[in-house]
Design a protein around this motif. Structure first.
Motif, PDB file in Angstrom:
ATOM      1  N   GLY A 199       0.795  -1.223   0.000  1.00 28.48           N
ATOM      2  CA  GLY A 199       0.000   0.000   0.000  1.00 28.48           C
ATOM      3  C   GLY A 199       0.829   1.275   0.000  1.00 28.48           C
ATOM      4  N   GLN A 200       2.157   1.165  -0.029  1.00 33.20           N
ATOM      5  CA  GLN A 200       3.035   2.337  -0.022  1.00 33.20           C
ATOM      6  C   GLN A 200       3.373   2.731  -1.464  1.00 33.20           C
ATOM      7  N   LEU A 201       3.564   3.993  -1.644  1.00 31.19           N
ATOM      8  CA  LEU A 201       3.897   4.511  -2.963  1.00 31.19           C
ATOM      9  C   LEU A 201       5.414   4.485  -3.167  1.00 31.19           C
ATOM     10  N   THR A 202       5.814   4.337  -4.410  1.00 37.07           N
ATOM     11  CA  THR A 202       7.243   4.366  -4.750  1.00 37.07           C
ATOM     12  C   THR A 202       7.581   5.738  -5.330  1.00 37.07           C
ATOM     13  N   ARG A 203       8.902   5.976  -5.558  1.00 35.67           N
ATOM     14  CA  ARG A 203       9.337   7.242  -6.136  1.00 35.67           C
ATOM     15  C   ARG A 203       8.758   7.419  -7.542  1.00 35.67           C
ATOM     16  N   GLU A 204       8.630   6.340  -8.276  1.00 33.62           N
ATOM     17  CA  GLU A 204       8.062   6.411  -9.615  1.00 33.62           C
ATOM     18  C   GLU A 204       6.601   6.853  -9.553  1.00 33.62           C
ATOM     19  N   ASP A 205       5.877   6.371  -8.532  1.00 34.46           N
ATOM     20  CA  ASP A 205       4.480   6.765  -8.360  1.00 34.46           C
ATOM     21  C   ASP A 205       4.390   8.267  -8.066  1.00 34.46           C
ATOM     22  N   LEU A 206       5.291   8.755  -7.219  1.00 33.72           N
ATOM     23  CA  LEU A 206       5.274  10.182  -6.875  1.00 33.72           C
ATOM     24  C   LEU A 206       5.601  11.051  -8.075  1.00 33.72           C
ATOM     25  N   ALA A 207       6.463  10.551  -8.976  1.00 28.35           N
ATOM     26  CA  ALA A 207       6.846  11.327 -10.158  1.00 28.35           C
ATOM     27  C   ALA A 207       5.651  11.565 -11.068  1.00 28.35           C
ATOM     28  N   ARG A 208       4.673  10.709 -11.060  1.00 28.05           N
ATOM     29  CA  ARG A 208       3.504  10.845 -11.927  1.00 28.05           C
ATOM     30  C   ARG A 208       2.350  11.576 -11.233  1.00 28.05           C
ATOM     31  N   CYS A 267       3.001   7.307   2.042  1.00 31.80           N
ATOM     32  CA  CYS A 267       4.382   7.702   1.774  1.00 31.80           C
ATOM     33  C   CYS A 267       5.292   7.404   2.972  1.00 31.80           C
ATOM     34  N   ASP A 268       4.797   6.680   3.973  1.00 31.49           N
ATOM     35  CA  ASP A 268       5.573   6.431   5.191  1.00 31.49           C
ATOM     36  C   ASP A 268       6.871   5.686   4.907  1.00 31.49           C
ATOM     37  N   ALA A 269       6.846   4.717   4.012  1.00 31.91           N
ATOM     38  CA  ALA A 269       8.056   3.954   3.703  1.00 31.91           C
ATOM     39  C   ALA A 269       9.114   4.859   3.071  1.00 31.91           C
ATOM     40  N   LEU A 270       8.711   5.753   2.197  1.00 32.45           N
ATOM     41  CA  LEU A 270       9.651   6.697   1.582  1.00 32.45           C
ATOM     42  C   LEU A 270      10.211   7.657   2.618  1.00 32.45           C
ATOM     43  N   LEU A 271       9.389   8.109   3.529  1.00 33.33           N
ATOM     44  CA  LEU A 271       9.849   9.055   4.548  1.00 33.33           C
ATOM     45  C   LEU A 271      10.825   8.388   5.521  1.00 33.33           C
ATOM     46  N   ARG A 272      10.710   7.080   5.698  1.00 29.86           N
ATOM     47  CA  ARG A 272      11.656   6.360   6.556  1.00 29.86           C
ATOM     48  C   ARG A 272      12.911   5.990   5.795  1.00 29.86           C
ATOM     49  N   GLY A 273      12.946   6.223   4.503  1.00 29.74           N
ATOM     50  CA  GLY A 273      14.123   5.915   3.697  1.00 29.74           C
ATOM     51  C   GLY A 273      14.152   4.485   3.219  1.00 29.74           C
ATOM     52  N   ALA A 306      -1.760  11.612  -0.359  1.00 34.38           N
ATOM     53  CA  ALA A 306      -1.165  10.293  -0.128  1.00 34.38           C
ATOM     54  C   ALA A 306      -0.357  10.304   1.167  1.00 34.38           C
ATOM     55  N   ARG A 307       0.376  11.422   1.413  1.00 31.55           N
ATOM     56  CA  ARG A 307       1.161  11.527   2.648  1.00 31.55           C
ATOM     57  C   ARG A 307       0.233  11.562   3.856  1.00 31.55           C
ATOM     58  N   ALA A 308      -0.905  12.272   3.774  1.00 34.48           N
ATOM     59  CA  ALA A 308      -1.860  12.331   4.873  1.00 34.48           C
ATOM     60  C   ALA A 308      -2.497  10.967   5.110  1.00 34.48           C
ATOM     61  N   ALA A 309      -2.665  10.161   4.068  1.00 34.17           N
ATOM     62  CA  ALA A 309      -3.251   8.823   4.186  1.00 34.17           C
ATOM     63  C   ALA A 309      -2.220   7.796   4.643  1.00 34.17           C
ATOM     64  N   GLY A 310      -0.959   8.168   4.751  1.00 37.05           N
ATOM     65  CA  GLY A 310       0.080   7.254   5.211  1.00 37.05           C
ATOM     66  C   GLY A 310       0.686   6.413   4.117  1.00 37.05           C
TER      67      GLY A 310
END
Length: 192
Positions: A160-169, A184-190, A178-182
């Motif tokens: 259920g987490q978005l990837t960098r490619e998803d964010l680019a689109r 992007c949590d995996a990306l924010l943790r690196g 998406a960040r408010a829905a959680g």
């Protein structure tokens, strides 16, 4: 001896019970009729034997003296007592077998009156046992509590987490949602 066998064979062929008139074996319906006839005679003789045995027992009872009758009554009472003693063990075994076959759980033995399942002859009454086991509630197929309690996180951590490619689109407004829905949590943790 051979003459006797030849006579019996001749009798069978002349009466039509062996081979037919043309030398053929009798048909299946004739054989079945013969089998049925002998079964009926056998049952008739069996019924006569039972009747004669009952009459003989009645005659023996009438010819007994008072002491012999008392001895016979004591024997029957001792037999019934012994069967009822062993019968409770048999009943408990039959109850366990019937309940496992039906897939139900028996209540504790201290809660059951095993003597109520005894027949008049001291043997277990299978119809009473079956009626009791069929009256027991079947266990439910669903567990009584949720099975996933205390198991920790299930599935992939990136599910259920978005990837960098998803964010680019995505547009900036979609990224904020998406960040408010959680998502992007995996990306924010690196992690991604």
């Amino acid at each position: 001896m051979d003459d006797h066998v030849d006579e019996m064979t001749n009798d069978l062929t002349t009466t039509g019970q062996g081979k037919g008139a043309e030398g053929q074996m009798p048909d299946a319906s004739a054989l079945q009729a013969e089998i049925d006839k002998w079964k009926a005679l056998s049952r008739k003789n069996e019924d006569r034997f039972k009747q004669a045995s009952t009459e003989l027992e009645g005659f023996r009872q009438s010819q007994m003296s008072d002491t012999e009758k008392a001895i016979e009554a004591a024997r029957q009472e001792a037999r019934t007592a012994a069967l009822s003693e062993v019968g409770t063990k048999l009943i408990s075994a039959e109850l366990r077998a019937a309940s496992s076959a039906a897939g139900v759980t028996l209540p504790g033995a201290e809660f059951l009156n095993l003597n109520s399942f005894l027949g008049e002859d001291g043997n277990p009454d299978s119809s009473r046992i079956e009626a009791f086991v069929s009256s027991l509630p079947k266990p439910s197929s669903t567990p009584p509590y949720p099975q996933d309690l205390g198991l920790g996180r299930q599935g992939s951590p990136a599910a259920g987490q978005l990837t960098r490619e998803d964010l680019a689109r995505m547009s900036p407004r979609e990224i904020n949602e998406a960040r408010a829905a959680g998502k992007c949590d995996a990306l924010l943790r690196g992690e991604g």
